[in-house]
Scaffold this motif. Structure first.
Motif, short mmCIF file in Angstrom:
data_model
loop_
_atom_site.label_atom_id
_atom_site.label_comp_id
_atom_site.label_asym_id
_atom_site.label_seq_id
_atom_site.Cartn_x
_atom_site.Cartn_y
_atom_site.Cartn_z
N SER A 270 16.59 -0.25 -53.31
CA SER A 270 15.28 -0.89 -53.44
C SER A 270 15.35 -2.08 -54.38
O SER A 270 14.79 -3.15 -54.09
N LYS A 271 16.04 -1.94 -55.50
CA LYS A 271 16.16 -3.05 -56.45
C LYS A 271 16.90 -4.23 -55.83
O LYS A 271 16.55 -5.38 -56.06
N LEU A 272 17.96 -3.93 -55.06
CA LEU A 272 18.68 -5.02 -54.40
C LEU A 272 17.79 -5.78 -53.41
O LEU A 272 17.82 -7.00 -53.35
N LEU A 273 17.00 -5.03 -52.66
CA LEU A 273 16.11 -5.66 -51.68
C LEU A 273 15.03 -6.49 -52.35
O LEU A 273 14.69 -7.58 -51.89
N VAL A 274 14.48 -5.97 -53.45
CA VAL A 274 13.35 -6.63 -54.11
C VAL A 274 13.80 -7.69 -55.09
O VAL A 274 13.29 -8.82 -55.10
N GLU A 275 14.77 -7.35 -55.93
CA GLU A 275 15.14 -8.23 -57.04
C GLU A 275 16.28 -9.19 -56.70
O GLU A 275 16.32 -10.31 -57.23
N ALA A 276 17.20 -8.77 -55.84
CA ALA A 276 18.31 -9.64 -55.47
C ALA A 276 18.05 -10.37 -54.16
O ALA A 276 18.91 -11.10 -53.68
N ASP A 277 16.87 -10.15 -53.59
CA ASP A 277 16.42 -10.88 -52.41
C ASP A 277 17.32 -10.64 -51.19
O ASP A 277 17.50 -11.52 -50.36
N TYR A 278 17.87 -9.44 -51.08
CA TYR A 278 18.62 -9.08 -49.89
C TYR A 278 17.66 -8.80 -48.74
O TYR A 278 16.55 -8.29 -48.94
N THR A 279 18.08 -9.08 -47.52
CA THR A 279 17.43 -8.55 -46.33
C THR A 279 18.18 -7.27 -45.94
O THR A 279 19.26 -6.99 -46.47
N PHE A 280 17.62 -6.49 -45.01
CA PHE A 280 18.33 -5.30 -44.54
C PHE A 280 19.68 -5.69 -43.93
O PHE A 280 20.71 -5.10 -44.24
N ASN A 281 19.65 -6.70 -43.07
CA ASN A 281 20.90 -7.13 -42.44
C ASN A 281 21.90 -7.66 -43.46
O ASN A 281 23.11 -7.41 -43.36
N GLY A 282 21.39 -8.40 -44.45
CA GLY A 282 22.27 -8.93 -45.47
C GLY A 282 22.94 -7.83 -46.27
O GLY A 282 24.13 -7.92 -46.62
N LEU A 283 22.20 -6.78 -46.57
CA LEU A 283 22.76 -5.67 -47.32
C LEU A 283 23.78 -4.90 -46.48
O LEU A 283 24.83 -4.48 -46.99
N ILE A 284 23.49 -4.73 -45.20
CA ILE A 284 24.44 -4.07 -44.31
C ILE A 284 25.75 -4.86 -44.26
O ILE A 284 26.85 -4.29 -44.38
N GLU A 285 25.65 -6.17 -44.10
CA GLU A 285 26.86 -7.01 -44.05
C GLU A 285 27.64 -6.95 -45.35
O GLU A 285 28.87 -7.01 -45.35
N ARG A 286 26.91 -6.82 -46.47
CA ARG A 286 27.57 -6.77 -47.79
C ARG A 286 28.33 -5.46 -47.99
O ARG A 286 29.39 -5.45 -48.63
N VAL A 287 27.81 -4.37 -47.45
CA VAL A 287 28.37 -3.04 -47.73
C VAL A 287 29.28 -2.53 -46.61
O VAL A 287 30.29 -1.87 -46.88
N ALA A 288 28.92 -2.83 -45.36
CA ALA A 288 29.62 -2.23 -44.22
C ALA A 288 30.74 -3.15 -43.72
O ALA A 288 30.52 -4.02 -42.87
N THR A 289 31.94 -2.96 -44.25
CA THR A 289 33.09 -3.73 -43.80
C THR A 289 33.43 -3.35 -42.37
O THR A 289 33.43 -2.16 -42.02
N LYS A 290 33.71 -4.34 -41.53
CA LYS A 290 34.02 -4.07 -40.13
C LYS A 290 35.19 -3.11 -40.01
O LYS A 290 36.25 -3.33 -40.61
N GLY A 291 34.98 -2.04 -39.25
CA GLY A 291 36.02 -1.05 -39.06
C GLY A 291 36.11 -0.04 -40.19
O GLY A 291 36.93 0.89 -40.14
N GLY A 292 35.26 -0.16 -41.21
CA GLY A 292 35.31 0.72 -42.36
C GLY A 292 34.45 1.97 -42.19
O GLY A 292 33.81 2.19 -41.15
N ILE A 293 34.41 2.77 -43.26
CA ILE A 293 33.69 4.04 -43.22
C ILE A 293 32.18 3.81 -43.10
O ILE A 293 31.50 4.45 -42.28
N THR A 294 31.62 2.92 -43.93
CA THR A 294 30.18 2.66 -43.88
C THR A 294 29.76 2.15 -42.52
O THR A 294 28.68 2.49 -42.02
#
Length: 279
Positions: free
Chosen positions: A213-237
Motif C-alpha cells: 500500500s505504501k509503495l502504491l500511495v507514496e512511491a507512486d507505483y501503478t499495479f502494473n509497475g509494481l508487478i514489473e518491478r517484482v516479477a522477474t520474467k521466468g521467476g518464482i513471483t
C-alpha cells in the motif's frame, strides 16, 4: 454552535461521531444522537463522551441539528422521513449512509429536503480510507462544502455521480472485508504447506500488505509497475502473477455480479416500500 445529529447508533455511526471529535470537526457538545436501543456502541460512546446530547426521539434530532446522519437499515429510512415530515423543513440537511436508498428516493417522500448520500469505509478509522459522497441538487453550496470538508479529516473524499455509488462502494467500503477474505485464504494455504505458526504467517502477510500500500500511495507505483518491478520474467513471483491473471478475472466478475445483484434486490424492496408509503 452547529449541531450534528445521528439517528441510529451502531458501529458506523460510532466511527463517524468519534472521528469527528478526534479530528476536532465537532465537540461532544455539538453532537445530538438518538438510538432506539442502547446497544454496546451507544453505551461505549456515551460513557466516553457524557456531554453528548441525547434526543428523546428522531424528530428532536432533525429539529435541533443542522446536519443529521441517518444511520439505519435501508428499509427504515423512508418510513423515518415520512414520519418526521413535519419537521423536515427545506433548510435541514440530511445525510443517509444506507445502501440501496438513493437521494431521489428520499426526495420522493420529502421533495424540498437537502439530501446527501455518504458511504464511509472502516479504513477511515486509521485516516487512510475513501469516503464517497453524492449530493442531490437541493443541497446548498455551504452544506456540500461542510460535509466534504468534514470528511477530508477522515482521509480521502470523492464526490461522484450517484449512479456509480454502488459499484464504487465495492472498491471503498466493501473492499477491506473482501481483501481480508482473500488474504485469509492465502494464510490458510501457507499454513497447510509449512510449519510456520499462525502469528508468523499473519505478520508476514500483514506487513507485505502495508508495504504494498505504501509503495502504491507514496512511491507512486501503478499495479502494473509494481508487478514489473517484482516479477522477474521466468521467476518464482511471475508464476503467481500468471496464475492470478488467468484465474482472478472470473472471480472478480462474479464478485461484482453478486454484489450488484444484492444492490438491485435492495432497490426493488425500496421501490416497493416507496409505492406503499406514497399510495
Amino acid at each position: 454552535m452547529t449541531k450534528i445529529g445521528f439517528i441510529g447508533f451502531g458501529s458506523m455511526a460510532t466511527l463517524i461521531a468519534s472521528k469527528m471529535i478526534e479530528t476536532k470537526t465537532a465537540t461532544p457538545e455539538e453532537i445530538i444522537l438518538y438510538s432506539s436501543s442502547e446497544n454496546k456502541h451507544f453505551k461505549a460512546f456515551y460513557a466516553k463522551y457524557p456531554t453528548t446530547q441525547l434526543a428523546a426521539n428522531e424528530a428532536e434530532v432533525f429539529t435541533k441539528a443542522e446536519h443529521s446522519f441517518i444511520c439505519k437499515l435501508p428499509l427504515a429510512v423512508l418510513p423515518l422521513i415520512q414520519d418526521c415530515a413535519s419537521v423536515l423543513t427545506p433548510e435541514r440537511h440530511v445525510i443517509s449512509i444506507a445502501a440501496g436508498v438513493s437521494t431521489v428516493d428520499i426526495l420522493d417522500i420529502s421533495p424540498q429536503l437537502q439530501v446527501s448520500k455518504l458511504i464511509p469505509s472502516i479504513t477511515t478509522s486509521v485516516g487512510v480510507g475513501t469516503t464517497l459522497i453524492a449530493h442531490a441538487d437541493t443541497v446548498s453550496r455551504s452544506n456540500t462544502n461542510w460535509l466534504e470538508s468534514a470528511f477530508e479529516h477522515f482521509g480521502h473524499v470523492m464526490t461522484i455521480r450517484e449512479e456509480n455509488m454502488d459499484i464504487a462502494s465495492d472498491l471503498t467500503s466493501s473492499s477491506p472485508g473482501i481483501i481480508a477474505a482473500i488474504f485469509e485464504q492465502f494464510v490458510e494455504a501457507t499454513l497447510r504447506r509449512s510449519t510456520l505458526s499462525d502469528a508468523e504467517v499473519f505478520q508476514m502477510i500483514n506487513f507485505s500488505l502495508a508495504g504494498t500500500s505504501k509503495l502504491l500511495v507514496e512511491a507512486d507505483y501503478t499495479f502494473n509497475g509494481l508487478i514489473e518491478r517484482v516479477a522477474t520474467k521466468g521467476g518464482i513471483t511471475a508464476e503467481g502473477v500468471e496464475l492470478s491473471q488467468r484465474e482472478l478475472p472470473a472471480f472478480f466478475d462474479e464478485l461484482l455480479e453478486r454484489t450488484q445483484g444484492k444492490y438491485a434486490s435492495s432497490k426493488k424492496e425500496i421501490e416497493a416500500q416507496k409505492r406503499d408509503l406514497l399510495s
